[in-house]
Design an enzyme around this catalytic site. Structure first.
Site, PDB file in Angstrom:
ATOM      1  N   ALA A  65       0.863  -1.176   0.000  1.00  0.00           N
ATOM      2  CA  ALA A  65       0.000   0.000   0.000  1.00  0.00           C
ATOM      3  C   ALA A  65       0.901   1.228   0.000  1.00  0.00           C
ATOM      4  O   ALA A  65       2.034   1.173   0.491  1.00  0.00           O
ATOM      5  CB  ALA A  65      -0.870  -0.011   1.249  1.00  0.00           C
ATOM      6  N   GLY A 108       0.641  -5.012   0.831  1.00  0.00           N
ATOM      7  CA  GLY A 108      -0.524  -5.073  -0.057  1.00  0.00           C
ATOM      8  C   GLY A 108      -0.199  -5.678  -1.418  1.00  0.00           C
ATOM      9  O   GLY A 108      -1.079  -6.209  -2.094  1.00  0.00           O
ATOM     10  N   GLU A 111      -0.466  -9.289  -0.850  1.00  0.00           N
ATOM     11  CA  GLU A 111      -1.896  -9.568  -0.651  1.00  0.00           C
ATOM     12  C   GLU A 111      -2.666  -9.519  -1.975  1.00  0.00           C
ATOM     13  O   GLU A 111      -3.557 -10.329  -2.214  1.00  0.00           O
ATOM     14  CB  GLU A 111      -2.474  -8.563   0.359  1.00  0.00           C
ATOM     15  CG  GLU A 111      -1.915  -8.793   1.766  1.00  0.00           C
ATOM     16  CD  GLU A 111      -2.210  -7.642   2.717  1.00  0.00           C
ATOM     17  OE1 GLU A 111      -1.840  -6.484   2.384  1.00  0.00           O
ATOM     18  OE2 GLU A 111      -2.801  -7.888   3.779  1.00  0.00           O
ATOM     19  N   GLU A 131       4.347  -5.178   7.287  1.00  0.00           N
ATOM     20  CA  GLU A 131       3.564  -4.113   7.922  1.00  0.00           C
ATOM     21  C   GLU A 131       3.953  -3.862   9.363  1.00  0.00           C
ATOM     22  O   GLU A 131       3.883  -2.732   9.850  1.00  0.00           O
ATOM     23  CB  GLU A 131       2.057  -4.442   7.849  1.00  0.00           C
ATOM     24  CG  GLU A 131       1.452  -4.351   6.459  1.00  0.00           C
ATOM     25  CD  GLU A 131       1.573  -5.612   5.605  1.00  0.00           C
ATOM     26  OE1 GLU A 131       2.368  -6.506   5.976  1.00  0.00           O
ATOM     27  OE2 GLU A 131       0.884  -5.706   4.589  1.00  0.00           O
TER      28      GLU A 131
HETATM   29  N1  CAA Z   1       4.609   3.283  -0.468  1.00  0.00           N
HETATM   30  C1  CAA Z   1       5.020   4.448  -0.973  1.00  0.00           C
HETATM   31  N2  CAA Z   1       6.205   4.615  -1.594  1.00  0.00           N
HETATM   32  C2  CAA Z   1       7.001   3.535  -1.696  1.00  0.00           C
HETATM   33  C3  CAA Z   1       6.634   2.278  -1.201  1.00  0.00           C
HETATM   34  C4  CAA Z   1       5.378   2.172  -0.554  1.00  0.00           C
HETATM   35  N3  CAA Z   1       4.902   0.996  -0.082  1.00  0.00           N
HETATM   36  N4  CAA Z   1       7.633   1.402  -1.449  1.00  0.00           N
HETATM   37  C5  CAA Z   1       8.602   2.102  -2.089  1.00  0.00           C
HETATM   38  N5  CAA Z   1       8.205   3.383  -2.251  1.00  0.00           N
HETATM   39  C6  CAA Z   1       8.968   4.462  -2.889  1.00  0.00           C
HETATM   40  C7  CAA Z   1      10.106   4.944  -2.033  1.00  0.00           C
HETATM   41  O1  CAA Z   1       9.651   5.860  -1.050  1.00  0.00           O
HETATM   42  C8  CAA Z   1      11.012   5.562  -3.049  1.00  0.00           C
HETATM   43  O2  CAA Z   1      10.494   6.816  -3.394  1.00  0.00           O
HETATM   44  P1  CAA Z   1      11.496   8.121  -3.447  1.00  0.00           P
HETATM   45  O3  CAA Z   1      12.472   7.775  -4.548  1.00  0.00           O
HETATM   46  O4  CAA Z   1      10.553   9.226  -3.789  1.00  0.00           O
HETATM   47  O5  CAA Z   1      12.131   8.198  -2.125  1.00  0.00           O
HETATM   48  C9  CAA Z   1      10.827   4.666  -4.274  1.00  0.00           C
HETATM   49  O6  CAA Z   1       9.592   3.968  -4.054  1.00  0.00           O
HETATM   50  C10 CAA Z   1      11.914   3.614  -4.400  1.00  0.00           C
HETATM   51  O7  CAA Z   1      11.988   2.915  -3.174  1.00  0.00           O
HETATM   52  P2  CAA Z   1      13.365   2.710  -2.365  1.00  0.00           P
HETATM   53  O8  CAA Z   1      14.296   3.850  -2.620  1.00  0.00           O
HETATM   54  O9  CAA Z   1      13.037   2.430  -0.939  1.00  0.00           O
HETATM   55  O10 CAA Z   1      13.923   1.405  -3.116  1.00  0.00           O
HETATM   56  P3  CAA Z   1      14.897   0.311  -2.530  1.00  0.00           P
HETATM   57  O11 CAA Z   1      15.270  -0.557  -3.689  1.00  0.00           O
HETATM   58  O12 CAA Z   1      15.978   0.931  -1.723  1.00  0.00           O
HETATM   59  O13 CAA Z   1      13.994  -0.566  -1.494  1.00  0.00           O
HETATM   60  C11 CAA Z   1      12.000  -1.740  -0.789  1.00  0.00           C
HETATM   61  C12 CAA Z   1      12.929  -1.321  -1.963  1.00  0.00           C
HETATM   62  C13 CAA Z   1      12.755  -2.705   0.146  1.00  0.00           C
HETATM   63  C14 CAA Z   1      10.803  -2.452  -1.385  1.00  0.00           C
HETATM   64  C15 CAA Z   1      11.581  -0.485  -0.001  1.00  0.00           C
HETATM   65  O14 CAA Z   1      11.103   0.496  -0.910  1.00  0.00           O
HETATM   66  C16 CAA Z   1      10.512  -0.739   1.012  1.00  0.00           C
HETATM   67  O15 CAA Z   1      10.784  -1.272   2.075  1.00  0.00           O
HETATM   68  N6  CAA Z   1       9.266  -0.333   0.704  1.00  0.00           N
HETATM   69  C17 CAA Z   1       8.150  -0.439   1.608  1.00  0.00           C
HETATM   70  C18 CAA Z   1       7.645  -1.869   1.704  1.00  0.00           C
HETATM   71  C19 CAA Z   1       6.533  -1.962   2.714  1.00  0.00           C
HETATM   72  O16 CAA Z   1       6.718  -1.714   3.891  1.00  0.00           O
HETATM   73  N7  CAA Z   1       5.330  -2.377   2.244  1.00  0.00           N
HETATM   74  C20 CAA Z   1       4.174  -2.514   3.069  1.00  0.00           C
HETATM   75  C21 CAA Z   1       3.295  -1.300   2.947  1.00  0.00           C
HETATM   76  S1  CAA Z   1       1.991  -1.309   4.145  1.00  0.00           S
HETATM   77  C22 CAA Z   1       0.753  -2.234   3.449  1.00  0.00           C
HETATM   78  O17 CAA Z   1       0.861  -2.754   2.368  1.00  0.00           O
HETATM   79  C23 CAA Z   1      -0.498  -2.349   4.280  1.00  0.00           C
HETATM   80  C24 CAA Z   1      -1.485  -3.361   3.828  1.00  0.00           C
HETATM   81  O18 CAA Z   1      -1.461  -4.518   4.216  1.00  0.00           O
HETATM   82  C25 CAA Z   1      -2.515  -2.999   2.885  1.00  0.00           C
END
Ligand code: CAA
Length: 257
Positions: A65, A108, A111, A131
């Site tokens: 998400a 998400g 999911e 999460e």
């Molecule tokens: N939401 C919003 N933006 C996101 C994102 C997310 N879930 N995942 C990545 N991005 C964005 C980053 O903020 C970044 O944007 P900027 O360049 O503007 O800073 C861009 O995508 C690239 O990401 P990274 O620089 O972090 O890339 P990376 O290769 O270093 O890392 C990653 C990749 C490990 C996937 C890391 O991006 C990450 O940990 N992302 C979040 C994953 C996460 O926690 N997902 C769960 C979300 S909560 C959810 O989904 C709730 C539910 O059950 C519905």
């Protein structure tokens, strides 16, 4: 409709939806979900389409998400808008849907993949429910679907530690149906989808409905449901065609009747 966060194509009888929000690793925001739902509805009602493939990029199926969009939500906004419920349209589609996953399928994203009927993974795929690292838990079915697919111990491990699992582990524990080399992912997924779409659509839909029953009911009720639907198939022209074609040693021509 013009799409900004996904690409939508048809390949013969297959609908192909590519999540396309590279600046955020295909993070699922409300605009993307609205577009996904519109595209899915379009394929559901398009008589030419027999199966849909949802895929992402080489780097990410979807990284979850959209944390930036969701971060400031308060309880009442989440509750009153029934946040996440609109995401579940893919799990309500009646035609088969395949997830073709390369790179990250997190939160998400994992999911969403699990809402599809099965997952074909590239050898680069990484699945996770991180999460808990954000101070929440999975909210799009992760605690329920993951547990049914991989069992309690691994689901607890994934949801409580937030760790990622590689494609090989995901196949071993039953989360994905098969792992293919990354550069063959789309081709393999489309091949599977074409195969499904060449069968009788109503029979494929009833088969999907029957397998899904296994997750909703007891074994005896599920078997009863299967038996009733199986019997009903003998009222279809496609059953007559399929069995006649076998006896006559020819390829069946199903016409969805
Ligand atoms: N939401 C919003 N933006 C996101 C994102 C997310 N879930 N995942 C990545 N991005 C964005 C980053 O903020 C970044 O944007 P900027 O360049 O503007 O800073 C861009 O995508 C690239 O990401 P990274 O620089 O972090 O890339 P990376 O290769 O270093 O890392 C990653 C990749 C490990 C996937 C890391 O991006 C990450 O940990 N992302 C979040 C994953 C996460 O926690 N997902 C769960 C979300 S909560 C959810 O989904 C709730 C539910 O059950 C519905």
């Amino acid at each position: 409709m013009g799409y900004e966060n996904i690409r939508v194509e048809t390949r013969g009888k297959v609908g192909l939806i590519t999540l396309d929000r590279p600046s955020a690793l295909n993070a699922l925001n409300s605009a993307l979900i609205d577009e996904l739902n519109t595209a899915l509805s379009g394929f559901e009602t398009d008589e030419r389409i027999g199966c849909t493939v949802i895929t992402g990029s080489e780097k990410a199926f979807a990284a979850g998400a959209d944390i930036k969009e969701m971060g400031s939500l308060d309880y009442m906004e989440a509750y009153l808008s029934d946040f996440i419920t609109s995401w579940e349209q893919v799990s309500r589609t009646r035609k088969p849907v395949i997830a073709a996953v390369a790179g990250y399928a997190l939160g998400g994203g994992c999911e969403l993949a699990m809402m599809c009927d099965f997952i074909i993974a590239a050898d680069t795929a990484k699945f996770g429910q991180p999460e808990i690292t954000l101070g929440v838990m999975p909210g799009a079915g992760g605690t329920q679907r993951l547990t049914r697919f991989v069992g309690k111990s691994k689901a607890m491990d994934m949801c409580l530690t937030g760790r990622m699992m590689e494609a090989e582990e995901a196949e071993r524990c039953g989360l994905v149906s098969r792992v293919v080399p990354a550069d063959e992912l789309l081709e393999e997924a489309l091949k599977a989808a074409e195969k499904i779409a060449d069968f009788s659509l109503p029979i494929a839909m009833m088969t999907k409905e029957s397998v899904n029953r296994a997750y909703e009911t007891t074994m005896s009720e599920g078997i009863r449901f299967e038996r009733r639907v199986f019997h009903s198939m003998f009222a279809t022209e496609d059953q007559k065609e399929g069995m006649s074609a076998f006896a006559e040693k020819r390829k069946p021509q199903f016409n969805n009747k």
